[in-house]
Design an enzyme around this catalytic site. Sequence first.
Site, short mmCIF file in Angstrom:
data_model
loop_
_atom_site.label_atom_id
_atom_site.label_comp_id
_atom_site.label_asym_id
_atom_site.label_seq_id
_atom_site.Cartn_x
_atom_site.Cartn_y
_atom_site.Cartn_z
N GLU A 173 -0.21 -46.34 56.91
CA GLU A 173 0.93 -47.16 56.50
C GLU A 173 2.23 -46.40 56.81
O GLU A 173 2.33 -45.22 56.48
CB GLU A 173 0.87 -47.46 55.01
CG GLU A 173 1.95 -48.45 54.58
CD GLU A 173 1.86 -48.83 53.09
OE1 GLU A 173 2.69 -49.63 52.65
OE2 GLU A 173 1.00 -48.30 52.39
N GLY A 229 3.26 -39.82 48.13
CA GLY A 229 2.56 -39.40 46.93
C GLY A 229 1.08 -39.70 47.03
O GLY A 229 0.24 -38.88 46.67
N ALA A 230 0.75 -40.87 47.57
CA ALA A 230 -0.64 -41.28 47.71
C ALA A 230 -0.67 -42.55 48.54
O ALA A 230 0.35 -43.17 48.79
CB ALA A 230 -1.30 -41.50 46.35
N MET A 231 -1.89 -42.95 48.94
CA MET A 231 -2.06 -44.15 49.76
C MET A 231 -3.29 -44.90 49.31
O MET A 231 -4.35 -44.32 49.08
CB MET A 231 -2.18 -43.73 51.23
CG MET A 231 -2.44 -44.88 52.17
SD MET A 231 -1.10 -46.10 52.12
CE MET A 231 -1.99 -47.58 52.62
N GLU A 232 -3.15 -46.23 49.22
CA GLU A 232 -4.16 -47.07 48.57
C GLU A 232 -5.23 -47.59 49.52
O GLU A 232 -5.84 -48.62 49.26
CB GLU A 232 -3.47 -48.27 47.91
CG GLU A 232 -2.92 -49.33 48.87
CD GLU A 232 -1.47 -49.12 49.27
OE1 GLU A 232 -0.83 -50.08 49.76
OE2 GLU A 232 -0.98 -48.00 49.10
N ASN A 233 -5.53 -46.90 50.62
CA ASN A 233 -6.56 -47.36 51.54
C ASN A 233 -7.77 -47.91 50.78
O ASN A 233 -8.24 -47.31 49.83
CB ASN A 233 -7.04 -46.20 52.41
CG ASN A 233 -5.90 -45.32 52.88
OD1 ASN A 233 -5.08 -45.73 53.67
ND2 ASN A 233 -5.86 -44.11 52.34
N HIS A 282 -1.41 -46.54 39.90
CA HIS A 282 -0.71 -47.32 40.93
C HIS A 282 -1.61 -47.60 42.13
O HIS A 282 -1.73 -48.75 42.58
CB HIS A 282 0.54 -46.55 41.38
CG HIS A 282 1.36 -47.26 42.40
ND1 HIS A 282 2.45 -48.04 42.08
CD2 HIS A 282 1.26 -47.32 43.74
CE1 HIS A 282 2.98 -48.53 43.18
NE2 HIS A 282 2.27 -48.11 44.21
N GLU A 283 -2.24 -46.56 42.65
CA GLU A 283 -3.05 -46.75 43.86
C GLU A 283 -4.29 -47.58 43.56
O GLU A 283 -4.70 -48.41 44.38
CB GLU A 283 -3.44 -45.40 44.46
CG GLU A 283 -2.26 -44.49 44.79
CD GLU A 283 -1.17 -45.15 45.63
OE1 GLU A 283 -1.48 -46.07 46.43
OE2 GLU A 283 0.00 -44.75 45.49
N GLU A 299 4.43 -53.44 46.53
CA GLU A 299 4.91 -52.22 45.88
C GLU A 299 5.67 -52.50 44.58
O GLU A 299 5.47 -51.82 43.58
CB GLU A 299 5.79 -51.42 46.85
CG GLU A 299 5.03 -50.89 48.06
CD GLU A 299 3.88 -49.96 47.70
OE1 GLU A 299 3.77 -49.55 46.53
OE2 GLU A 299 3.07 -49.66 48.59
#
Length: 912
Positions: free
Chosen positions: A129, A273-277, A309-310, A332
Site C-alpha cells: 500500500e 506503523g503497520a499494514m493490514e494485509n 486498528h489493523e 482509514e
Amino acid sequence: MSMLRDGAPATVIRRQDYTAPAFWIDTVDLTFDLDPAKTRVLNKMTLRRNADVAAGPLRLDGEELNLARVLVNGQGTSFKMEDNQLVLENLPEGTEPFTLEIFTTCAPAKNSKLMGLYVSNDSFFTQCEAEGFRRITYFLDRPDVMASYTVTLRADKKKYPVLLSNGNLVEQGDLDGADNAGRHFAKWVDPHKKPCYLFALVAGKLVAREQRIVSRAGTEHLLQVFVRAGDLDKTEHAMNSLMASIAWDEARFGLPLDLERFMIVATSDFNMGAMENKGLNIFNTKYVLANQATATDTDYSGIESVVGHEYFHNWTGNRITCRDWFQLSLKEGLTVFRDQEFSQDLCADDSAKAVKRIEDVRVLRTAQFPEDAGPMAHPVRPDSYIEINNFYTVTVYEKGAEVVRMMQTLVGSPADPLGRAGFAKGMTQYFARHDGQAVTCDDFAQAIADANPGSALAQRLEQFKRWYAQSGTPRVQARGFYNAQEQTYTLTLSQHCAPSNDQPSKLPFVIPVRMGLVGAQSGQALGLHLDGNSHGHEHLLVLDQPEQVFTFTQVSEEPVASLLRGFSAPVILDMDFSDAQLLTLLAHDSDAFNRWEAAQRLALRFAINSIAATADAASSSGQFLSEEFVEALRAVLRNPQLDAAFKELVLTLPSETYIAEQLGVVDPQRIHAVREGMRAQLANALHADWVWAFEAHKDSGAYSPDAHSSGLRALAGLALGYLCLAARDSGDTVWPGKTLQRFKDAGNMTDRFNALHALVGSGSPLAEAALARFHTQFKDEALVLDKWFALQAGACDRGGQVLGAVRQLLNHPDFTLKNPNRARSLIFSYCNANPAGFHRADAAGYVFWAERVMELDAINPQVAARLARALDRWKKLAEPYQHAAREALVRVAAKGDLSNDVREVVQRALAD
C-alpha cells in the site's frame, strides 16, 4: 507546475477522472523463488475484459522490474513499454476469460524504499500500500481490481525456514530435484478476493507466539505473532490485544474472524506503523514488542490501539475496500474511529474513557488543525494528488475518524443518546450491501443514514457530506445572553470556514454540538428546557445554518455554557469566556473533556497575553499565570475524586506547537521562553503539592499497563519533572539526586524514562551520566535506543546546544539513516518536536533540515516527504525565521532529481 525527476510535468490524478478498469483480474497465481539479489516471480493471471468500458489495450503497472517473458493463453505475444507500464494490445476479443503469464525478476536487497519486496535483517518482507505491488510484478495496481490469490513461496530452508503469505496454508514441504537441494516451499490460498495492495509475503528466521481461540460461532482459529528470535518475551501484550480486538469486533458489530489463522509479523524496517494485509499483518516492531523493562505505558497503549486498528481493517478495508485512493478515509477514518472506540470500551470507567478521548483530541488539534490551515490542506476525501503517499495524513485518518464519530452522534435518539446502537445498525447495513466490493465514502454514509431513516443524519445527509468535500477547520462562534427576569438563556451559534485556494467559498457544515449549562454560582448542572421540551442536563444541538438561535427557559441562575462536550465536532470554538467562567467549568463541569478544555483555554490565554506583551515584566516577575488559576490547578491536583491520569492531563500546559497555531505571527523563541516561564511558575508555586503528588503516586504496585496504574505513573512522572525544574532555579540538589536514584532503581521503563526525562528536561548536571548509563544498559534494544536518541533531540535548547548534539549523534555508531524508526527518533524529534531548538535565528536548523531531506530522499522518499513537512507553516514565522525557512525550501526544490513525494510537498509549501 509540478515536475518529475527528469523535469517532465508531473501527472496530477483527479477524482473526477475516475473510470473503471478496462479489464478485471479474477485469479492470480504467484510463484516466488526468493533470493535477496535476484528474486524470480512467475505471475499467472486470469483476466477478462470489462464489458462496461470501451475496448482498449491492457496497461499493467511496473517499477524497477526486469521482464523476461509474457505469454497470453500459453503463447508468446507482442508488447511494448510506455513509461512504467507494460502495454498489451493483441488480446482476445469479447469478455471470455483468458490467461496471462508474466515472468519477472527484482532485487529485494537493493530496495531501500521499503516498498514492494525488500530485505530487512536477512528476512523478506513486503509493503504494497499504496502502489508497491507494481514493484513485485506487472499488474493493474489499483484498489478496485479484486482477485483471488494463490501464492507459492520457494526458498532456502536453512536461511528462510518460515514462509508466509495471505490466507490459509494448504501445502508445504521440501522441494524435489537436485537443483532444489536444501530448498522448501509453502502454498497459501486466500479464500477472499482482495486488491493487490493487501498482498503480503514474509520469509525468514522467525519464531512465533501462538494462541488458539474459539469464536462465538464455535469456530477455532490459530493466532500467531512472529518475531525474530530473542523477542518472543515481548509479544504477550500484542497477542492479548489481538484477542481483545477479535472479541470486541464480534461483540460490538457482529464481525467474526473469517480465516483459519491470523498472523502478525514484526520488522524493524518499516515506513508505517503497520499494514493490514489480509490475514498477514506486517508491523513495525514499535507496535508489537513490549515488556515492562523496555516499553513505557505509552508504548503499551500504542500497541493495543494499532493491533486493534489493523485487525479491524479485516472488515473495514479488506472485506470492503476503496474504489480509488481518493476514498482512503473510507477505510482509514472509519478504522481509526473503531480503534478509538475499542480502546475506550476497554477502559474500566468513565474517567479513563475521558482520558482516552482527550488524548485523541490533543493529537487532532496539534497535528490535524495545522494541516487544515497549511499548504498541504485537503478535504477528508481529496480531489487530486500527484503522489498518493503524501495523502496518508492526519486529515484522512484522524479528521476522518471525527467525521465517522459525528455520524454516530447524529443517529442518536432519546433511547440511544450516544448513537451506538444506531451506528451498529448502519454498519450491518453497510456490510449487507457492499461486502466484497470496492466502494466510496458516499456509499458508507448512505448506508448509515438509510439504517436510521428518522435521524438527524438522514435528514441532512447531502449537507453532512460536505465534511468529506470541504477542507479547513470550521470555527463556531458562540454568544450567550441570560435574562434573569424571564429566566431565559439565549445561545447564538454561528459557523464560518476560511476560504482556500481550491475552495474560495465554503458552504455551511452540519455540526453536532453536545452541550449543557452549569450554574455560575452553584456549579450545579442546570436543567435544559428548549422548545417546550425538557432534555435533562445534556442535549445535542445541530448547527446546520450560518447562524442559529436557541432559547432555553426555566434557567434558575446565570449559566456558563458547556459546549462541544466530548469534543462532539472537529471545530474551533470561539466564545468570550471570562476567567471566572472558565474556572467554574474547570471546577464543576460534569463533562471531563470540558473541564480539561477550560484549563487549556486559561493556560493558552495567559501564554498569548505574555507573548503579546511588549515588555518583559511578566518574565522578570515570574508571574505568567494568575493566582486564581494556580489555585484552581492546586485544587485539581489535590482532588481525591479525580483520577491521576486526568490530573496529569489538566496540569500539562498546551504545547509550544499548539500555542503557535493560535498566533498570526510566530516567534518560536518567544513562545518557548513564555511556556518555560509558565512551567517554572507552576514548579515553584506548587512545590509542596508536587512533593505530595510524587510521594502519593510513586508506587503503582506490580507492573500493569492498565489505565489506573498508568495514571499513577504519569502523575508521579509529571511531579518529578516539576520538582527537578524547581531545583534548577533554587540550586537544590535533593530532588535531582532522588530522581537519579529512581532512574537507577526503577522496575519498569515508564518510571525509568520519566526520571531520565525529568533530569534531561530540567538541564540537570546529572543528566549526562544518566544518559550514558541508559545507553549502556539498553544498547542492544533498538526500540529503547530510539527513545534515547529522541530524548536528546527534543531536549530544551538551553544555550543553543541541541543542534550540535544532534549532529554528533548522526555519527553515533548506533545511528543509521536507512532505518525509518531511527531516522524519526533523531531527525524528526529535532525538526518536528523541538520548535525552539529547530527555529534558530542563525538558520542552522533549517540548513540541517534541508540536508537531511535531500539525503533521505535518495534512500526513502516516503520518509523524506514526511520530514519535508516540518516547514509547512513557514509563512507564519516572524523574521528572521521566515526568510531563512523559505531559502531552505527553495534549496530543496532546486534539486533536480527530487522524488515526486518530496517535490509535491515543497512546491505546495512555496506556492502562494
